[in-house]
Scaffold this motif. Structure first.
Motif, PDB file in Angstrom:
ATOM      1  N   GLU A  80       0.888  -1.207  -0.052  1.00  0.00           N
ATOM      2  CA  GLU A  80       0.011   0.042  -0.017  1.00  0.00           C
ATOM      3  C   GLU A  80       0.868   1.392   0.172  1.00  0.00           C
ATOM      4  OE1 GLU A  80      -3.324   2.468   3.062  1.00  0.00           O
ATOM      5  OE2 GLU A  80      -3.134   0.076   2.979  1.00  0.00           O
ATOM      6  N   ILE A  81       1.837   1.313   0.660  1.00  0.00           N
ATOM      7  CA  ILE A  81       2.855   2.405   0.725  1.00  0.00           C
ATOM      8  C   ILE A  81       3.597   2.582  -0.499  1.00  0.00           C
ATOM      9  CG2 ILE A  81       4.979   3.120   1.813  1.00  0.00           C
ATOM     10  CD1 ILE A  81       4.218   1.971   4.353  1.00  0.00           C
ATOM     11  N   VAL A  82       4.105   1.522  -1.326  1.00  0.00           N
ATOM     12  CA  VAL A  82       4.575   1.573  -2.584  1.00  0.00           C
ATOM     13  C   VAL A  82       3.731   2.075  -3.342  1.00  0.00           C
ATOM     14  CG1 VAL A  82       5.594   0.390  -4.511  1.00  0.00           C
ATOM     15  CG2 VAL A  82       6.252  -0.472  -2.179  1.00  0.00           C
ATOM     16  N   ALA A  83       2.400   1.687  -3.499  1.00  0.00           N
ATOM     17  CA  ALA A  83       1.473   2.164  -4.278  1.00  0.00           C
ATOM     18  C   ALA A  83       1.124   3.633  -4.126  1.00  0.00           C
ATOM     19  CB  ALA A  83       0.022   1.396  -4.145  1.00  0.00           C
ATOM     20  N   ARG A  84       0.947   4.222  -2.923  1.00  0.00           N
ATOM     21  CA  ARG A  84       0.984   5.414  -2.417  1.00  0.00           C
ATOM     22  C   ARG A  84       2.138   6.407  -3.392  1.00  0.00           C
ATOM     23  NH1 ARG A  84      -0.858   4.481   2.287  1.00  0.00           N
ATOM     24  NH2 ARG A  84       1.274   4.995   3.383  1.00  0.00           N
ATOM     25  N   ILE A  85       3.241   5.927  -3.262  1.00  0.00           N
ATOM     26  CA  ILE A  85       4.315   6.658  -3.565  1.00  0.00           C
ATOM     27  C   ILE A  85       4.113   6.912  -4.904  1.00  0.00           C
ATOM     28  CG2 ILE A  85       6.801   6.808  -3.780  1.00  0.00           C
ATOM     29  CD1 ILE A  85       6.996   5.708  -0.994  1.00  0.00           C
ATOM     30  N   TYR A  86       3.996   5.734  -5.715  1.00  0.00           N
ATOM     31  CA  TYR A  86       3.971   5.537  -7.198  1.00  0.00           C
ATOM     32  C   TYR A  86       2.815   6.390  -7.647  1.00  0.00           C
ATOM     33  CZ  TYR A  86       2.807   3.633 -11.809  1.00  0.00           C
ATOM     34  OH  TYR A  86       2.443   3.470 -13.272  1.00  0.00           O
TER      35      TYR A  86
END
Length: 343
Positions: A80-86
């Motif tokens: 979820e964090i990776v997706a948010r940064i992306y």
């Protein structure tokens, strides 16, 4: 040449520049160059409590970075964090994919077979990120990813054979020969983490005396300096105290660097590298104790031999993310992916 280069020109990887005439009969030649600005890639380094991300162009140059800390170490939360940064980066840049570097054993750049520091096993990380972002994703051991960066864009791009030693929470090691990383199914489980360095040194948590984990790991150095000064000292503070020549700190860091020299000598004797790159957040161990490290390494080599070229990285964590981005740069250049999933 035209037949080989046209597909790369059509995909936006190469561009034609000025025409050149050499005085001979025939069509003028055109120089080709990489159009670095046309495609961007996101690299991610996953640490024990932090996600570090960097966006690079097609040449691997970082143009933006971000980090986010977390307490919940579940794969779902990290994804979820990776997706948010992306999502944040893709609002202003078209990203061609995501590369993820993580300390652990991987499975064909798709899954994560093990990452003990997160208690992860058999996590289909690439697929999870692709579902969350829609971006093609590759997952690899972080040291392998770093080796790929050094081979394509870094200080070893002209070297046929080089080695990478990383220092930080653990000690890592990688070798590249003629553009190929030397890996097998055992890679990613800390193969040099318990390399013997000092038979009279301190014990590690596995009971090994004077191994790499006992001498070089950042938590070990933090503990030794804390014991010497009678108060808690972080690794970063220990490095700062050594730079200021605080007696206990400089002795501990120098002893660690001397142990590192043992590993460097072994690498030289067994691998015969053209270059050794020392990287990771603990690179200051090597720079502060460089003299002791080199003296110890030379003492363990045959008379008349020398050390290869030594390169020290910046020690910044974004360098790991930069390496991860190269996973996707390579996949894109080699035609394994072309853009967002479903496009």
């Amino acid at each position: 040449m035209s037949r080989l280069s046209n597909p790369l020109i059509e995909r936006g990887i190469l561009l034609e520049t000025v025409e050149e005439r050499d005085g001979n009969v025939g069509r003028p030649s055109k120089r080709l160059d990489v159009d670095a600005s046309t495609h961007h890639f996101m690299g991610v380094k996953i640490r024990e409590h932090e996600v570090i991300a960097a966006v690079t162009n097609l040449r691997g140059t970082v143009i933006a970075s971000a980090h986010e800390e977390f307490r919940d170490t579940s794969p779902e939360n990290v994804v979820e964090i990776v997706a948010r940064i992306y999502l944040r980066f893709s609002a202003s840049l078209k990203l061609s994919g995501i590369g993820i570097g993580i300390g652990g054993g991987g499975g064909k750049q798709r899954s994560l077979l093990s990452a003990s520091f997160l208690n992860w096993n058999d996590v289909p990380l690439a697929a999870m990120v692709e579902v969350a972002t829609g971006a093609p994703t590759r997952v690899e051991n972080d040291i392998v990813a770093l080796c790929k960066y050094e081979d394509w864009f870094g200080s070893a791009k002209s070297d046929a054979r080089f080695a990478v030693i990383t220092l930080g929470i653990g000690t890592g090691f990688g070798v590249v020969v003629d553009g190929t990383e030397l890996v097998n199914d055992d890679y990613g489980v800390g193969l040099v983490g318990h390399w013997p360095m000092d038979p009279n040194g301190p014990l590690c948590h596995e009971g090994h005396r004077g191994c790499a984990a006992a001498l070089l790991n950042s938590d070990s150095i933090s503990r030794y300096v804390s014991e010497a000064l009678g108060r808690h000292v972080t690794f970063e503070e220990a490095i700062r105290l050594a730079e200021e020549n605080q007696p206990a700190a400089i002795r501990i860091i120098t002893d660690a660097a001397r142990g590192l020299g043992v590993l460097i000598a072994a690498v030289c004797n067994l691998v015969l590298p053209d270059r050794i790159i020392i990287a990771g957040e603990g690179v200051s161990i090597a720079t502060i104790g460089k003299r002791a490290m080199i003296e110890r390494a030379l003492s363990l080599r045959a008379k008349g031999t020398t050390l290869p070229e030594m390169t020290f990285s910046t020690g910044e964590n974004v360098h790991w993310a930069q390496g991860a981005a190269v996973l996707m740069i390579q996949a894109f250049v080699l035609g394994e992916v072309s853009g967002p999933i479903g496009s």
